[in-house]
Enzyme design. Structure first.
Site, short mmCIF file in Angstrom:
data_model
loop_
_atom_site.label_atom_id
_atom_site.label_comp_id
_atom_site.label_asym_id
_atom_site.label_seq_id
_atom_site.Cartn_x
_atom_site.Cartn_y
_atom_site.Cartn_z
N HIS A 287 -18.28 -15.42 18.32
CA HIS A 287 -17.65 -14.43 16.95
C HIS A 287 -19.42 -14.48 16.45
O HIS A 287 -19.89 -13.38 16.04
CB HIS A 287 -17.34 -15.22 16.14
CG HIS A 287 -15.67 -15.01 15.75
ND1 HIS A 287 -14.97 -15.60 15.76
CD2 HIS A 287 -15.10 -13.96 17.16
CE1 HIS A 287 -13.66 -14.98 15.96
NE2 HIS A 287 -13.96 -14.20 16.03
N LYS A 289 -22.75 -13.40 15.39
CA LYS A 289 -23.61 -11.47 15.11
C LYS A 289 -25.12 -12.30 14.92
O LYS A 289 -25.14 -12.11 13.59
CB LYS A 289 -22.60 -11.20 14.37
CG LYS A 289 -21.41 -11.22 14.84
CD LYS A 289 -20.36 -10.52 13.65
CE LYS A 289 -19.16 -9.99 14.20
NZ LYS A 289 -18.40 -11.25 15.39
N HIS A 515 -15.60 -7.10 5.75
CA HIS A 515 -14.84 -7.87 7.43
C HIS A 515 -16.29 -9.26 6.84
O HIS A 515 -16.52 -9.63 7.81
CB HIS A 515 -15.72 -7.04 8.58
CG HIS A 515 -15.19 -7.99 10.01
ND1 HIS A 515 -16.23 -7.99 10.18
CD2 HIS A 515 -14.22 -8.07 10.64
CE1 HIS A 515 -16.12 -9.05 11.49
NE2 HIS A 515 -15.09 -8.66 11.77
N LYS A 517 -17.72 -13.05 5.59
CA LYS A 517 -17.10 -13.84 5.17
C LYS A 517 -18.29 -14.81 4.59
O LYS A 517 -19.09 -14.87 5.09
CB LYS A 517 -17.18 -14.87 6.60
CG LYS A 517 -15.68 -14.23 7.69
CD LYS A 517 -16.62 -13.31 8.41
CE LYS A 517 -15.66 -12.59 9.80
NZ LYS A 517 -15.49 -11.28 9.12
C1 GM7 Z 1 -13.59 -11.38 12.13
C2 GM7 Z 1 -11.96 -11.79 14.06
C3 GM7 Z 1 -11.28 -12.11 15.36
C4 GM7 Z 1 -12.00 -11.75 16.38
C5 GM7 Z 1 -13.25 -11.22 16.36
C6 GM7 Z 1 -13.99 -11.18 15.06
C7 GM7 Z 1 -15.03 -10.52 14.86
C8 GM7 Z 1 -12.83 -11.56 13.98
N1 GM7 Z 1 -9.79 -12.95 15.12
O1 GM7 Z 1 -16.13 -10.45 15.13
O2 GM7 Z 1 -14.63 -9.77 14.59
O3 GM7 Z 1 -12.64 -10.98 11.32
O4 GM7 Z 1 -14.60 -11.56 12.34
#
Ligand code: GM7
Length: 629
Positions: A287, A289, A515, A517
């Site tokens: 995940h 980024k 999106h 968090k």
């Molecule tokens: C999120 C959730 C998920 C898979 C990938 C992501 C992403 C997310 N189950 O990397 O965006 O909401 O961040």
């Protein structure tokens, strides 16, 4: 998010029956096809759409590796890298005139791997390599629960373009991108993304990916893009023409067919190379980024929440921390030079080392040669593994707990200071709150200095309600990136009593669904912060880690990354919260919390957004309903 769908490569995880850790909704599935810019620019973010590999997965719940390469069809390359943009646009136009093809890739939710429509059943996540959990699943495939692929249906006549229409994206206005160094908050360096279609003032001080990569921030030599979901052609177009063929390393977690599709996307772009992050624990995902940008002038790190797909930079709320420009250290400096008071350099190097990837070695060396001493944030990462002893505090929520213990201090009336957590996906956290949330995770979030008091402050969790999604800029399709499944939700109704709305005032910026968090500790009157974290970590044990073996071990499934702001690193006692964040002005100070405070609790009429059930009673902002099929 996904390629499979315009809004995400989500799939229902197969794991929720035998492993309550896993968010059924939260396990990403992989793109089913190498996206092309036409796809992505037309309908969305994602790469996606109908394709070859769907045929493979249809007949086999566990994707077969050996078929993968055969299923990925090469696509013709646009000749020079520099014309990619316009070629892509031509392709996009062609594609937009091809409604049949569009129909075949259902809207929003599109082809999620677990859709009955694509028959694949279970994308055993990308992480289904050969660990114990997986071995179990291979011999005994998870039930192919029919989870619908949400489809929108038109209920009104002519409406604005939507992901289901021929033309979804409206172009950004000419003045959307920065033409001179923008007015930025160089104290906190926390920025939101620009949102297309919002009143200009709500985009002041915000950054689009093109702004971030523009020469205004540095003369790019090479870069690394860490992310979960990529539309490579779209990504390449975001680099300014003069930097567009500079080497880019993609760090991803894709395996098997998904990996083949990802690599296929780049066959036209020889300057794009790949690094596959190991994911040895079942259902882990990459995940994280992050951008590493190496310039003639130095080096910069961006830690953010957006995927490398157009939809994530269009009408969602995303956040980022942008480092200062880190200058090169004098030649011959020791590796430990250029450290910040927050040990950011050490921690970033430790995070990168955790990949144990040869492709990252030159970047590790490069970072060592730079001066990161101006950094005022702490790095909070997750990297998959089972950790014991002192290693337990290296990652996930125990890392956050240690930082809060060491670098914040107790406050009078601290049990009146709420914790606010805000996220876009939710994992399975057990039959009651004691299993993880109110036990270990709450203990982390309520840690404030070394006081041994165990306060029990209010915990407000912000997650969009159905109404928030319905009335959002994107409408119901925004729900394609909020992959909370009915299967998970119905097992934890207790959780929903913590829920607060994303759209508090139903105006302005919160029309863009989150999106982002964030997690924070806020004063009872919501004017001050004790700390603030922006991260890729959703509310899940896979992201934050969960204690095991009588609390002697912590298990983390995913790679995640975020930055923690504590007042002590800014010589402050608390952060004032900026009162009117929009329009941004450098004269108003304080921390720009990206939603309205105080949070509003769900009423009995409010329901959390669940992506795999129908919402057909009321049309969204585009006149559509959401009907999983
Ligand atoms: C999120 C959730 C998920 C898979 C990938 C992501 C992403 C997310 N189950 O990397 O965006 O909401 O961040």
């Amino acid at each position: 998010m996904s390629q499979d769908s315009q809004h995400g490569k989500w799939s229902v995880s197969s794991s929720d029956d035998d492993d309550e850790d896993l968010p059924p909704s939260g396990t990403p599935s992989k793109p089913s096809q190498a996206p092309t810019s036409n796809h992505s620019s037309r309908s969305s973010p994602v790469p996606k759409v109908e394709n070859v590999t769907l045929e493979v997965t249809r007949s086999s719940p566990v994707p077969k590796v050996e078929n993968a390469s055969l299923e990925v069809k090469p696509e013709p390359c646009p000749t020079p890298a520099l014309v990619v943009g316009s070629e892509a646009r031509q392709q996009a136009a062609k594609n937009q005139m091809n409604p049949v093809k569009y129909e075949s890739s259902p809207s929003l939710a599109g082809k999620r791997k677990m859709d009955p429509a694509d028959g694949s059943g279970w994308a055993l996540s990308d992480s289904d390599d050969d660990d114990d959990d997986n071995a179990k699943k291979k011999t005994n495939p998870p039930p192919t629960r029919k989870v619908p692929s949400p489809k929108r249906q038109k209920v009104a006549g002519e409406r604005p373009p939507s992901p289901h229409g021929r033309v979804y994206y409206i172009d950004e206005p000419d003045d959307f991108f920065e033409s001179s160094v923008p007015c930025l908050d160089d104290m906190f360096r926390f920025y939101l993304n620009k949102v297309t279609g919002l009143d200009r003032k709500y985009n002041s001080g915000a950054l689009h990916i093109r702004d971030i990569l523009s020469p205004l921030f540095g003369t790019l030599k090479e870069s690394v893009q860490f992310n979960y979901c990529f539309d490579i052609a779209w990504m390449v177009q975001q680099y300014p023409p003069e930097f567009r063929d500079r080497p880019v390393l993609i760090v991803h977690g894709d395996k098997r067919e998904a990996k083949a599709r990802l690599l296929q996307q780049a066959h036209c772009f020889p300057h794009v190379r790949f690094c596959q992050a190991k994911l040895d624990i079942a259902f882990g995902t990459h995940h994280t980024k992050m951008m590493l940008l190496w310039y003639e002038e130095g080096f910069r790190v961006i830690i953010l929440t957006s995927n490398m797909i157009r939809a994530d930079w269009y009408q969602k709320t995303q956040g980022m921390w942008m480092s200062p420009l880190f200058p090169r250290l004098p030649k011959g400096s020791s590796d430990t030079c250029g450290e910040s008071p927050t040990f950011f350099k050490r921690d970033l190097l430790e995070y990168l080392a955790s990949y144990r990837a040869p492709e990252l070695e030159e970047w590790i060396q490069r970072i060592k040669e730079h001066d990161l001493s101006e950094t005022k944030v702490y790095l909070v990462g997750s990297t998959p593994g089972r950790y014991v002893g002192p290693d337990m505090e290296r990652w996930g929520h125990l890392r956050l707990r240690k930082l809060l213990y060491e670098h914040t201090s107790s406050i009078p009336d601290e049990d009146q200071w709420p914790v606010v957590g805000q996220f876009s996906s939710i994992g399975s956290m057990g039959v009651d709150k004691t299993k993880w949330l109110a036990g270990e995770f709450q203990r982390t979030l309520t840690t404030l200095g070394k006081s041994s008091l165990r306060p029990n402050p209010p915990i407000h969790l912000l997650y969009p309600s159905v109404e928030d999604v319905r009335t959002s800029l994107e409408g119901y399709p925004a729900g394609g990136s909020l992959p909370y499944s009915i299967q998970t939700a119905q097992k934890q109704l207790w959780l929903h009593s913590y829920f607060h709305r994303w759209q508090a005032d139903a105006t302005g910026r919160t029309h863009a669904m989150p999106h982002i968090k964030t997690y924070m500790r806020v004063s009872p009157d919501f004017t001050e912060l004790a700390w603030f974290l922006v991260t890729s970590s959703n509310l899940s044990k896979a992201a934050w880690g969960a204690l095991e073996k009588n609390n002697t071990q912590v298990m983390v499934r995913s790679y995640e990354l975020g930055v923690l702001y504590v007042p002590s690193a800014f010589n402050m006692k608390t952060f004032p919260i900026r009162k009117n964040p929009f329009p941004f002005s450098s004269s108003s100070s304080g921390f720009p919390v990206p939603f309205d405070l105080p949070p509003t609790c769900y009423t009995p009429k409010d329901q959390p957004w669940i992506w795999n059930i129908a919402y057909s009673r009321a049309p969204d902002t585009h006149g559509n309903v959401w009907v999983p099929t």
